[in-house]
Motif scaffolding. Structure first.
Motif, PDB file in Angstrom:
ATOM      1  N   ARG A  99      33.553  18.846  55.915  1.00 16.24           N
ATOM      2  CA  ARG A  99      32.353  18.549  56.719  1.00 16.24           C
ATOM      3  C   ARG A  99      31.094  18.560  55.858  1.00 16.24           C
ATOM      4  NH1 ARG A  99      32.376  18.839  62.269  1.00 16.24           N
ATOM      5  NH2 ARG A  99      30.216  19.577  62.222  1.00 16.24           N
ATOM      6  N   ASN A 100      31.059  19.436  54.867  1.00 18.06           N
ATOM      7  CA  ASN A 100      29.852  19.574  54.037  1.00 18.06           C
ATOM      8  C   ASN A 100      29.801  18.564  52.898  1.00 18.06           C
ATOM      9  OD1 ASN A 100      29.427  21.764  55.676  1.00 18.06           O
ATOM     10  ND2 ASN A 100      29.455  23.289  54.061  1.00 18.06           N
ATOM     11  N   CYS A 101      30.965  18.265  52.341  1.00 19.78           N
ATOM     12  CA  CYS A 101      31.012  17.452  51.120  1.00 19.78           C
ATOM     13  C   CYS A 101      30.990  15.965  51.446  1.00 19.78           C
ATOM     14  CB  CYS A 101      32.271  17.790  50.321  1.00 19.78           C
ATOM     15  SG  CYS A 101      32.436  16.833  48.809  1.00 19.78           S
ATOM     16  N   HIS A 102      30.056  15.245  50.839  1.00 14.13           N
ATOM     17  CA  HIS A 102      29.952  13.803  51.040  1.00 14.13           C
ATOM     18  C   HIS A 102      30.164  13.052  49.727  1.00 14.13           C
ATOM     19  CE1 HIS A 102      28.507  14.716  55.050  1.00 14.13           C
ATOM     20  NE2 HIS A 102      27.582  15.510  54.524  1.00 14.13           N
ATOM     21  N   THR A 103      30.828  13.704  48.792  1.00 16.97           N
ATOM     22  CA  THR A 103      31.024  13.094  47.470  1.00 16.97           C
ATOM     23  C   THR A 103      32.494  13.125  47.057  1.00 16.97           C
ATOM     24  OG1 THR A 103      30.521  15.234  46.440  1.00 16.97           O
ATOM     25  CG2 THR A 103      28.700  13.671  46.672  1.00 16.97           C
ATOM     26  N   LEU A 104      33.399  12.965  48.022  1.00 16.90           N
ATOM     27  CA  LEU A 104      34.819  13.046  47.713  1.00 16.90           C
ATOM     28  C   LEU A 104      35.256  11.954  46.746  1.00 16.90           C
ATOM     29  CD1 LEU A 104      36.504  13.980  51.109  1.00 16.90           C
ATOM     30  CD2 LEU A 104      36.398  15.349  49.032  1.00 16.90           C
ATOM     31  N   ARG A 105      34.682  10.768  46.870  1.00 12.99           N
ATOM     32  CA  ARG A 105      35.064   9.679  45.969  1.00 12.99           C
ATOM     33  C   ARG A 105      34.717  10.042  44.524  1.00 12.99           C
ATOM     34  NH1 ARG A 105      32.951   8.198  50.491  1.00 12.99           N
ATOM     35  NH2 ARG A 105      33.945   6.677  51.900  1.00 12.99           N
ATOM     36  N   THR A 106      33.549  10.628  44.324  1.00 12.44           N
ATOM     37  CA  THR A 106      33.134  11.065  42.986  1.00 12.44           C
ATOM     38  C   THR A 106      34.055  12.159  42.469  1.00 12.44           C
ATOM     39  OG1 THR A 106      30.828  10.524  43.462  1.00 12.44           O
ATOM     40  CG2 THR A 106      31.237  12.016  41.630  1.00 12.44           C
ATOM     41  N   LEU A 107      34.392  13.095  43.342  1.00 11.05           N
ATOM     42  CA  LEU A 107      35.278  14.190  42.945  1.00 11.05           C
ATOM     43  C   LEU A 107      36.671  13.671  42.608  1.00 11.05           C
ATOM     44  CD1 LEU A 107      34.161  16.846  45.572  1.00 11.05           C
ATOM     45  CD2 LEU A 107      33.814  16.974  43.094  1.00 11.05           C
ATOM     46  N   TYR A 108      37.149  12.689  43.366  1.00 10.67           N
ATOM     47  CA  TYR A 108      38.449  12.090  43.068  1.00 10.67           C
ATOM     48  C   TYR A 108      38.441  11.476  41.662  1.00 10.67           C
ATOM     49  CZ  TYR A 108      40.501  12.388  47.777  1.00 10.67           C
ATOM     50  OH  TYR A 108      41.052  12.836  48.942  1.00 10.67           O
ATOM     51  N   LYS A 109      37.369  10.759  41.347  1.00 12.63           N
ATOM     52  CA  LYS A 109      37.274  10.120  40.028  1.00 12.63           C
ATOM     53  C   LYS A 109      37.257  11.164  38.917  1.00 12.63           C
ATOM     54  CE  LYS A 109      34.498   6.810  37.384  1.00 12.63           C
ATOM     55  NZ  LYS A 109      33.300   5.937  37.403  1.00 12.63           N
ATOM     56  N   GLN A 110      36.512  12.252  39.134  1.00 11.60           N
ATOM     57  CA  GLN A 110      36.442  13.303  38.122  1.00 11.60           C
ATOM     58  C   GLN A 110      37.791  13.994  37.952  1.00 11.60           C
ATOM     59  OE1 GLN A 110      33.182  15.421  39.934  1.00 11.60           O
ATOM     60  NE2 GLN A 110      31.662  14.500  38.580  1.00 11.60           N
ATOM     61  N   VAL A 111      38.489  14.238  39.055  1.00  9.21           N
ATOM     62  CA  VAL A 111      39.822  14.841  38.987  1.00  9.21           C
ATOM     63  C   VAL A 111      40.781  13.914  38.248  1.00  9.21           C
ATOM     64  CG1 VAL A 111      41.854  15.453  40.379  1.00  9.21           C
ATOM     65  CG2 VAL A 111      39.591  16.308  41.022  1.00  9.21           C
ATOM     66  N   LEU A 112      40.700  12.614  38.523  1.00  3.17           N
ATOM     67  CA  LEU A 112      41.566  11.644  37.869  1.00  3.17           C
ATOM     68  C   LEU A 112      41.388  11.677  36.350  1.00  3.17           C
ATOM     69  CD1 LEU A 112      43.525   9.198  38.283  1.00  3.17           C
ATOM     70  CD2 LEU A 112      41.479   7.747  38.232  1.00  3.17           C
ATOM     71  N   ILE A 113      40.150  11.687  35.892  1.00  4.27           N
ATOM     72  CA  ILE A 113      39.862  11.663  34.456  1.00  4.27           C
ATOM     73  C   ILE A 113      40.253  12.987  33.798  1.00  4.27           C
ATOM     74  CG2 ILE A 113      38.026  11.514  32.733  1.00  4.27           C
ATOM     75  CD1 ILE A 113      36.591   9.587  34.681  1.00  4.27           C
ATOM     76  N   ILE A 114      39.839  14.093  34.397  1.00  5.89           N
ATOM     77  CA  ILE A 114      40.155  15.411  33.825  1.00  5.89           C
ATOM     78  C   ILE A 114      41.660  15.629  33.791  1.00  5.89           C
ATOM     79  CG2 ILE A 114      39.933  17.901  34.190  1.00  5.89           C
ATOM     80  CD1 ILE A 114      37.139  17.309  35.356  1.00  5.89           C
ATOM     81  N   ASN A 115      42.341  15.213  34.857  1.00  2.00           N
ATOM     82  CA  ASN A 115      43.796  15.357  34.903  1.00  2.00           C
ATOM     83  C   ASN A 115      44.461  14.620  33.751  1.00  2.00           C
ATOM     84  OD1 ASN A 115      46.392  16.011  36.487  1.00  2.00           O
ATOM     85  ND2 ASN A 115      46.509  13.787  36.275  1.00  2.00           N
ATOM     86  N   PHE A 116      44.014  13.393  33.485  1.00  3.31           N
ATOM     87  CA  PHE A 116      44.656  12.626  32.414  1.00  3.31           C
ATOM     88  C   PHE A 116      44.346  13.224  31.038  1.00  3.31           C
ATOM     89  CE2 PHE A 116      45.746   9.007  29.743  1.00  3.31           C
ATOM     90  CZ  PHE A 116      46.950   8.637  30.319  1.00  3.31           C
ATOM     91  N   LEU A 117      43.136  13.756  30.863  1.00  8.18           N
ATOM     92  CA  LEU A 117      42.817  14.425  29.598  1.00  8.18           C
ATOM     93  C   LEU A 117      43.736  15.634  29.384  1.00  8.18           C
ATOM     94  CD1 LEU A 117      38.906  14.307  29.653  1.00  8.18           C
ATOM     95  CD2 LEU A 117      40.454  12.925  28.247  1.00  8.18           C
ATOM     96  N   LEU A 118      44.010  16.363  30.464  1.00  6.05           N
ATOM     97  CA  LEU A 118      44.928  17.499  30.376  1.00  6.05           C
ATOM     98  C   LEU A 118      46.360  17.040  30.101  1.00  6.05           C
ATOM     99  CD1 LEU A 118      43.602  19.821  33.230  1.00  6.05           C
ATOM    100  CD2 LEU A 118      43.489  20.227  30.769  1.00  6.05           C
ATOM    101  N   VAL A 119      46.729  15.876  30.631  1.00  8.32           N
ATOM    102  CA  VAL A 119      48.056  15.320  30.354  1.00  8.32           C
ATOM    103  C   VAL A 119      48.202  15.039  28.862  1.00  8.32           C
ATOM    104  CG1 VAL A 119      49.576  13.331  30.716  1.00  8.32           C
ATOM    105  CG2 VAL A 119      48.407  14.368  32.655  1.00  8.32           C
ATOM    106  N   ILE A 120      47.150  14.485  28.255  1.00  8.16           N
ATOM    107  CA  ILE A 120      47.179  14.224  26.812  1.00  8.16           C
ATOM    108  C   ILE A 120      47.363  15.538  26.049  1.00  8.16           C
ATOM    109  CG2 ILE A 120      45.813  13.420  24.852  1.00  8.16           C
ATOM    110  CD1 ILE A 120      44.504  11.396  26.739  1.00  8.16           C
ATOM    111  N   VAL A 121      46.623  16.578  26.462  1.00  9.55           N
ATOM    112  CA  VAL A 121      46.772  17.890  25.832  1.00  9.55           C
ATOM    113  C   VAL A 121      48.208  18.396  26.008  1.00  9.55           C
ATOM    114  CG1 VAL A 121      46.036  20.306  25.904  1.00  9.55           C
ATOM    115  CG2 VAL A 121      44.339  18.476  26.128  1.00  9.55           C
ATOM    116  N   ALA A 122      48.758  18.211  27.211  1.00 13.27           N
ATOM    117  CA  ALA A 122      50.126  18.664  27.481  1.00 13.27           C
ATOM    118  C   ALA A 122      51.128  17.966  26.573  1.00 13.27           C
ATOM    119  CB  ALA A 122      50.469  18.405  28.945  1.00 13.27           C
TER     120      ALA A 122
END
Length: 413
Positions: A99-122
């Motif tokens: 209800r409070n957050c109106h930036t889910l699309r931005t958060l999804y994009k950030q999660v997508l990028i950070i996740n892939f960077l962590l995959v490279i580290v993995a």
């Protein structure tokens, strides 16, 4: 001119905790969101949704009274009931967050990028067993291959892939229905981590959900220029899979599918038919209508599990039901299942899930998945349910939207 510094989304830290570090360095089954329940209650106290806390006690209390009269191990019972309460608090916090957050699309994009960077580290840690265990889950998949499955910092590979479902489904459906800049790059960022997790339950559940959505919107898709693009992708995938099965029949996917259809896949059976059989037996020991009570599976099921799986030395820690509906049956009986599905149906129609392709996709996925995996206190599952039932988010996927080439037009505008 307005000179502003770098913008950091205020919700990003809690999102990163939920996606990437919720179980990191904690004992199996314990999450940081569980430990933060008191802080969640304090935060909720500022909002009207806090009053919904009161609903937990009469419902849980009514079942607790019946279970107490049936006879339970109070230590296991109240430990599990406390855990269920923390999950209920998480659900309310997640609801208020949406209800409070109106930036889910931005958060999804950030999660997508950070996740892939962590995959490279993995991937870079693979040659170093001392640290690769933090990122990879090693198990003997279907007793055929000793294989490493990507889990990043989660406790298990299938749980990691379940966390990614809302983000993955968002980008897959955006590729199908809307304009997606750099679609090939984005789809690779989404798909590679899921494939590396080798979670067939999550992958097949998403595939079924996407195909059902496409069938539901077939008239809209056929009339769009994207139909040829989507058809080409599906044709390439089907041809590639056929070639894989014909020329490389000993691959891990083909071998596992063969074992699943033959009924020899222990992992699939454990999450489906075995779970339903064992949960029914456990509920029967007390009451098939009210179940045995939370936490009683371990109390009542140890000998049952050892006999069923013919493992006399099976430890108590492995006695669990890895299936949400079966776990509900064992703990709360047929009445618990009725309440579970009644709530799902009521929220589906009251929030008009069918009017939004993204919310409908999430609903279809998690509705299917609950029959083949998860468990009663899985916060990742409840987060997906909440996203499916949350009106007002991702209105670009509303079924009143018409696709014309790459343009999106809303009826009446």
């Amino acid at each position: 001119m307005n000179n502003q510094g770098p913008y950091i989304n205020k919700y990003l830290p809690i999102v990163l905790l939920y996606f990437f570090a919720n179980s990191f360095l904690l004992p199996h089954g314990l999450l940081y969101t569980t430990l933060l329940t008191p802080i969640g209650l304090i935060w909720l106290a500022r909002y009207p949704s806090f009053r919904h806390i009161a609903w937990f006690f009469p419902v849980a209390g009514a079942f607790a009274l019946v279970h107490y009269l049936q006879g339970v191990n109070l230590n296991f019972y109240f430990t599990s009931l406390t855990l269920i309460f923390t999950v209920y608090v998480f659900i309310l916090c997640c609801y208020q967050f949406l209800r409070n957050c109106h930036t889910l699309r931005t958060l999804y994009k950030q999660v997508l990028i950070i996740n892939f960077l962590l995959v490279i580290v993995a991937v870079l840690t693979l040659p170093f067993p001392a640290i690769s265990g933090y990122f990879w889950f090693s198990n003997e998949l279907t007793l055929l291959y000793n294989i490493r499955r990507l889990k990043l910092l989660a406790y298990e590979a299938s749980y990691y892939s379940l966390l990614l479902v809302p983000v993955a489904l968002y980008y897959y459906l955006k590729t199908i229905f809307l304009r997606l800049p750099h679609p090939v790059t984005t789809l690779l960022l989404v798909s590679i981590p899921l494939i590396l997790s080798l979670s067939f339950g999550v992958l097949s559940g998403m595939l079924i959900a996407i195909l059902l959505i496409m069938l539901f919107a077939i008239r809209q898709l056929v009339n769009s220029r994207q139909f040829i693009y989507i058809f080409s992708i599906l044709a390439i995938l089907i041809i590639g899979f056929t070639i894989l099965m014909l020329f490389f029949p000993d691959n891990v996917v083909g071998q596992r599918l063969a074992r699943v259809f033959a009924g020899d896949d222990t992992s699939f059976r454990g999450r489906t038919t075995d779970s339903y059989f064992l949960s029914w037996k456990i509920a029967e020991m007390k009451s098939i209508w009210f179940g045995a009570g939370p936490g009683q599976t371990k109390v009542l099921g140890l000998d049952l599990f050892r006999q069923f799986y013919q493992q006399p030395s099976m430890p108590l820690s492995e006695v669990r039901i890895p299936n949400a509906t079966a776990d509900t049956l064992a703990s709360y009986g047929i009445l618990g299942l009725i309440i579970r599905f009644a709530l799902q149906g009521w929220f589906f129609f009251s929030t008009k899930v069918y009017r939004n392709y993204y919310r409908l996709g999430l609903f279809l996925f998690i509705f299917i998945y609950q029959f083949t995996g998860s468990y009663l206190t899985n916060v990742a599952e409840y987060a997906i349910w909440l996203l499916a039932f949350h009106k007002g988010s991702f209105d670009e996927f509303e079924s009143t939207v018409h696709i014309k080439g790459n343009a999106v037009e809303r009826q009446g505008r």
